[in-house]
Design an enzyme around this catalytic site. Structure first.
Site, PDB file in Angstrom:
ATOM      1  N   LYS A  64      -9.610  -1.803   1.742  1.00 52.51           N
ATOM      2  CA  LYS A  64      -9.245  -0.663   2.583  1.00 52.51           C
ATOM      3  C   LYS A  64      -9.995   0.605   2.158  1.00 52.51           C
ATOM      4  CE  LYS A  64      -6.213  -3.180   4.744  1.00 52.51           C
ATOM      5  NZ  LYS A  64      -6.492  -3.647   6.097  1.00 52.51           N
TER       6      LYS A  64
ATOM      7  N   ARG B 218       1.592 -12.135  -0.602  1.00 53.52           N
ATOM      8  CA  ARG B 218       0.232 -12.349  -0.097  1.00 53.52           C
ATOM      9  C   ARG B 218      -0.416 -13.599  -0.668  1.00 53.52           C
ATOM     10  NH1 ARG B 218      -2.098  -8.353   3.546  1.00 53.52           N
ATOM     11  NH2 ARG B 218      -0.520  -6.732   3.648  1.00 53.52           N
TER      12      ARG B 218
ATOM     13  N   ASP C  97      -9.896  -9.158   9.069  1.00 53.17           N
ATOM     14  CA  ASP C  97      -9.335  -7.828   8.816  1.00 53.17           C
ATOM     15  C   ASP C  97     -10.296  -6.667   9.105  1.00 53.17           C
ATOM     16  OD1 ASP C  97      -7.058  -6.310   7.974  1.00 53.17           O
ATOM     17  OD2 ASP C  97      -7.999  -5.952   6.038  1.00 53.17           O
TER      18      ASP C  97
ATOM     19  N   ARG D 271       0.850  -1.186   0.000  1.00 54.41           N
ATOM     20  CA  ARG D 271       0.000   0.000   0.000  1.00 54.41           C
ATOM     21  C   ARG D 271       0.889   1.240   0.000  1.00 54.41           C
ATOM     22  NH1 ARG D 271      -1.892   0.798   4.358  1.00 54.41           N
ATOM     23  NH2 ARG D 271      -1.433  -1.035   5.589  1.00 54.41           N
TER      24      ARG D 271
ATOM     25  N   HIS E 274     -10.924  -1.650  11.612  1.00 51.44           N
ATOM     26  CA  HIS E 274      -9.860  -2.535  11.121  1.00 51.44           C
ATOM     27  C   HIS E 274      -9.677  -3.652  12.147  1.00 51.44           C
ATOM     28  CE1 HIS E 274      -5.367  -2.749   9.682  1.00 51.44           C
ATOM     29  NE2 HIS E 274      -6.121  -3.628   9.071  1.00 51.44           N
TER      30      HIS E 274
ATOM     31  N   SER F 295      -1.187  -3.480  10.735  1.00 51.24           N
ATOM     32  CA  SER F 295      -0.839  -4.481   9.725  1.00 51.24           C
ATOM     33  C   SER F 295       0.319  -5.369  10.204  1.00 51.24           C
ATOM     34  CB  SER F 295      -0.405  -3.780   8.444  1.00 51.24           C
ATOM     35  OG  SER F 295      -1.387  -2.878   8.073  1.00 51.24           O
TER      36      SER F 295
ATOM     37  N   CYS G 286       0.649  -7.688  12.470  1.00 47.90           N
ATOM     38  CA  CYS G 286       0.892  -7.932  13.896  1.00 47.90           C
ATOM     39  C   CYS G 286       0.257  -9.255  14.323  1.00 47.90           C
ATOM     40  CB  CYS G 286       0.302  -6.816  14.748  1.00 47.90           C
ATOM     41  SG  CYS G 286       1.371  -5.402  14.901  1.00 47.90           S
TER      42      CYS G 286
ATOM     43  N   TYR H 177      -1.534  -3.261  -6.993  1.00 41.89           N
ATOM     44  CA  TYR H 177      -1.286  -4.135  -5.846  1.00 41.89           C
ATOM     45  C   TYR H 177      -2.300  -3.968  -4.709  1.00 41.89           C
ATOM     46  CZ  TYR H 177       1.439  -7.159  -2.855  1.00 41.89           C
ATOM     47  OH  TYR H 177       1.849  -8.227  -2.089  1.00 41.89           O
TER      48      TYR H 177
HETATM   49  C1  OXD Z   1      -3.143  -4.281   5.929  1.00 41.73           C
HETATM   50  C2  OXD Z   1      -3.772  -5.395   5.231  1.00 41.73           C
HETATM   51  O1  OXD Z   1      -2.137  -3.765   5.454  1.00 41.73           O
HETATM   52  O2  OXD Z   1      -4.703  -5.977   5.788  1.00 41.73           O
HETATM   53  O3  OXD Z   1      -3.650  -3.907   6.985  1.00 41.73           O
HETATM   54  O4  OXD Z   1      -3.362  -5.701   4.114  1.00 41.73           O
HETATM   55 MN    MN Z   2      -5.460  -4.938   7.460  1.00 40.08          MN
END
Ligand code: OXD
Ligand code: MN
Length: 595
Positions: free
Chosen positions: A220, A379, A287, A70, A240, A262, A264, A211
């Site tokens: 998002k 991913r 998510d 991102r 989130h 992200s 974690c 991407y």
């Molecule tokens: C993030 C994702 O970056 O879920 O939070 O991809």
């Molecule tokens: Mn996320």
């Protein structure tokens, strides 16, 4: 165009966009398996998708090395005034941004097909769901949207001639001249990438990247940035957060929604299998959570997504067996390594490191190589329905009632394994000050501490000060029905460097303590940062952890916390008069408790 579109707004928009972007062709998607198979077939023929011999109906894609994550610096919340976007968002005035982007969009789909993708976030027809239409010139986006959202001609039926939708315009920004050969992953240079949101118009314009969250606009962009602004206007919450269900040996269900920045371990926690016998854990989402107050006054959550877009490196049978079992077939992999046997591989996968792979850039790789075989943000895109522990109610239109909120982050020091907020306002304070060490999912230096309130800093579609107030307002509405709030840190390290807590399936022990707190079964110790567990109340049976380590893990160091106060003050001060008084009061009380 392959079909006649009945919806007036959609027809007009398709026409406008095609005049601006000048595609060779327009194709309206119907979400069928046949459509998916045809797209994949074409992607294989052009060498873009690599079929994996070892996993049925699964494919590997490699992005351009410049297009791997991102792009937060190029992400905009374009509100009429900058104040409305707030200090944590990039802002350009709508007319100026639209002018810049219109210039980029002009002729940007030449030589390509423009795909019109009707999708629903949330079960089609659910009262909490929202309809989006993504226009994109990327076939990779189409196949990923098929998995991540509900793409279907039923969405168009539901829209009818008058229905409304959220327009999501996407272009990779790489027109093809007559006879020009296409690259494997066309995209625009970084200075031409724009991920733009116009929350007051419910509109998304994305340009230049193919991407993940830059391009799969349901995730998002719609389900967090646009939805958070809608949620504030309409008194609900777009967060989130993962959603999971725990069932006790007595059969009592608890639903937990947890926000972590992200990478974690959110996907790991969402699919965790308890190390404590007789407790069952099921995944509702990994998510995003959309939550509304139900008729009984409780907060109900749905997962608006249809799949998992998870970080591959580090995912293994040891860390997340349920994710591994979700990846056996029908998966899209991006930027993983390719083994000689025709399977994917990434750093941290179980088993031996292969002696040779083709790395994510398409080069030979051996264990002696000095670079990663898979990109750290590689991913998998997998259907949620393939997860062996997907909750039977994950598509229930009214959602599941939330009992517990968890915030957290990756902190090698200072923050204990778990603490509980004194009350709702204190919980909002914990969420608003959440901080984490940065990782590979976001562009920027790895390992710096950044405040990431509610794990929403990159995803809040309006002024975050007002977002904090929205949380306080929701608490006022929920009253006694408000979920209890906790804060966790699985990542505390010993001074010499290794982790103090085993994490993964053992995190269940901490969740069980939370459930016991919800039931009022156990007490807690008051500390400056919140309630801490009595050591004997966390079930450590079968766990090889010394009392000293446990003490260290739960320790609250007033000096270290005091040293962070000025950072919290700076963090709050950027919100100016949007900063709620009630949180300033919380900070005052925190300082007083620290003494
Ligand atoms: C993030 C994702 O970056 O879920 O939070 O991809
Ligand atoms: Mn996320």
């Amino acid at each position: 165009m392959n079909i006649t579109v009945k919806n007036e707004k959609l027809n007009k928009w398709i026409q406008e966009v095609s005049e601006m972007c000048q595609p060779d062709d327009i194709y309206v998607c119907n979400g069928s398996k046949e459509e998916y198979d045809n797209m994949i077939k074409k992607l294989i023929e052009s060498g873009i998708a690599i079929p994996l011999k070892k996993r049925p109906n699964s494919f590997l894609f490699r992005s351009d090395p410049s297009d791997v994550a991102r792009v937060e610096d190029n992400t905009y919340i374009s509100t009429p005034t900058q104040d409305k976007a707030g200090p944590t968002n990039n802002w350009i005035a709508p007319e100026e941004l639209k002018k810049t982007m219109r210039d980029l969009y002009k002729g940007c789909m030449k030589g390509r097909t423009m795909y019109v993708i009707p999708f629903s976030m949330g079960p089609i027809g659910s009262p909490i769901s929202k309809i989006g239409i993504e226009i994109s010139d990327s076939p990779y986006v189409v196949v990923n949207m098929h998995i991540m959202t509900r793409v279907s001609d039923r969405v168009l039926e539901l829209l009818g001639s008058e229905g409304d939708f959220i327009p999501c315009l996407h272009s990779i920004g790489a027109p093809l001249a007559e006879g020009q050969e296409d690259s494997k992953w066309p995209c625009a240079p970084i200075e031409q990438k724009y991920i733009s949101h116009f929350p007051e118009e419910n509109l998304i314009w994305s340009y230049g990247s193919g991407y993940g969250g830059n391009a799969l606009l349901g995730k998002k962009c719609l389900a967090l940035r646009i939805a958070s602004a809608m949620a504030r206007r309409e008194s609900w919450m777009a967060e989130h957060m993962l959603i999971l269900r725990l069932t006790s040996p007595e059969g009592k269900q608890y639903h937990i929604a947890a926000a972590f920045p992200s990478a974690c371990g959110k996907t790991n926690l969402a699919m965790m299998q308890p190390s404590i016998p007789d407790w069952k854990c099921e995944c509702v989402g990994d998510d995003i959570a959309w939550m509304k107050i139900g008729p009984d006054g409780r907060l109900y959550a749905i997962n608006p997504e249809n799949g998992f877009f998870g970080v591959a490196p580090g995912t293994s049978y040891e860390t997340n067996p349920m994710a591994m079992d979700s990846l056996k077939e029908n998966v899209i992999f991006t930027n993983c390594a390719l083994t000689d046997e025709g399977d994917v591989w990434w750093e941290g996968m179980d088993g031996d490191v292969p002696t040779h792979t083709i790395d994510w850039k398409g080069n030979d790789w051996t264990p002696e190589s000095t670079t990663d075989a898979a990109h750290p943000n590689a991913r998998f895109t997998a259907p949620a329905s393939q997860c062996p522990v997907i909750c039977e109610d994950w598509e229930k239109p009214e959602g599941v009632p939330i009992d517990i909120f968890i915030f957290g982050g990756r902190r090698s020091t200072v923050i204990p394994l778990v603490h509980e907020a004194f009350n709702w306002d204190h919980g909002v304070f914990l969420g608003s000050t959440a901080a984490s060490e940065t990782t590979a999912a976001n562009i920027g230096a790895v390992g710096n501490l950044r405040r990431d309130p509610f794990a929403m800093k990159p995803f809040c579609g309006y002024n975050m000060g007002d977002y904090f107030q929205h949380w306080l307002d929701m608490g006022d509405k929920l009253g006694d029905n408000a979920p209890k709030v906790f804060y966790v840190n699985w990542f505390r390290k010993r001074p010499v460097g290794n982790f103090l807590w085993p994490g993964f399936s053992d995190n269940r022990r901490v969740l069980k303590w939370m459930c016991d707190r919800v039931e009022g079964k156990v007490g807690a110790v008051e500390s400056s940062i919140g309630f801490l567990p009595n050591q004997e109340d966390i079930d450590l049976s079968g766990l090889d952890i010394t009392p000293d380590d446990m003490k260290e893990l739960m320790s609250v160091d007033a000096d270290a916390l005091n040293a962070e106060i000025s950072d919290i003050e700076n963090h709050f001060s950027i919100f100016g008069d949007h900063m709620p008084e009630r949180l300033k009061q919380q900070l005052k009380e925190f300082k007083r408790r620290l003494g």
